[in-house]
Design an enzyme around this catalytic site. Sequence first.
Site, PDB file in Angstrom:
ATOM      1  CE1 TYR A 163      -1.680  -3.225  -6.296  1.00  0.00           C
ATOM      2  CE2 TYR A 163      -1.827  -5.627  -6.306  1.00  0.00           C
ATOM      3  CZ  TYR A 163      -1.189  -4.458  -6.686  1.00  0.00           C
ATOM      4  OH  TYR A 163      -0.050  -4.537  -7.468  1.00  0.00           O
ATOM      5  CE  LYS A 193      -1.967  -2.809  -9.838  1.00  0.00           C
ATOM      6  NZ  LYS A 193      -1.276  -1.785 -10.661  1.00  0.00           N
TER       7      LYS A 193
END
Length: 244
Positions: free
Chosen positions: A149, A153
């Site tokens: 994650y 990002k």
Amino acid sequence: MDKYFEGKRILVTGGCQGIGRGLVLELWRLGANVVTVSNNAENLNKLKEEYPSIEIVYVDLRNWNKTREVIDALGVFDGLVNNAGIAIIEPFLECKKESLNETLDVNVNAVINVSQVVAKKMIENKRKGSIVNISSQASKAALKDHVAYCASKGALDALTRVMALELGPFGIRINTVNPTVIMTEMGRKVWAEPSKSKEMLSKIPLGRFGEVKEVVNAVLFLLCDSASLISGVQLPIDGGFLAT
């Protein structure tokens, strides 16, 4: 800001739950013609039942070619919010290739894919539009067990800067918002236990998590002409988390 959205066509990915749903409903309230795409048929149909004038489209953003076909058929937009995203929780030493690939497919590749189609139509139709990518504080600070994650990002923030550089000459602005933990329905369930939330809250100077409306308001600002000289930025909505 209210008058700006009247009659504007705005596309929101992942707009039938959480932040995406909140954004879709507020855009609809402000008079925008809202289209949302998702791979969750149940939630899409529920949204349509409650708000018949909101256009819903089913598509799995992991499918590159089908997504391009579907988005192209939707026509021209004045704004786009790349909200759809996933988080697969695994520590660094246990992160699987499949987890990384799926995370990047949704959180990065789909943003490129959808934005390419939308931006090309903006350029062809001389629309000076705005694109907002929903990133995270995880792009700026390490979160335990969030390796895929955080990586996705971070890539999204870098992608946003390149998009701003290359699309700026056409009058298209690109920005991200980078929220902390937001109290969506799922967020409340996950972070309700004090033993889990205590450590994260201790890093937020304002001492609380965010609400959906606080992210929505920031996105609306970046979409409209009030932010006409803002492009290529990452806007934290984190109560000061990244300042510590």
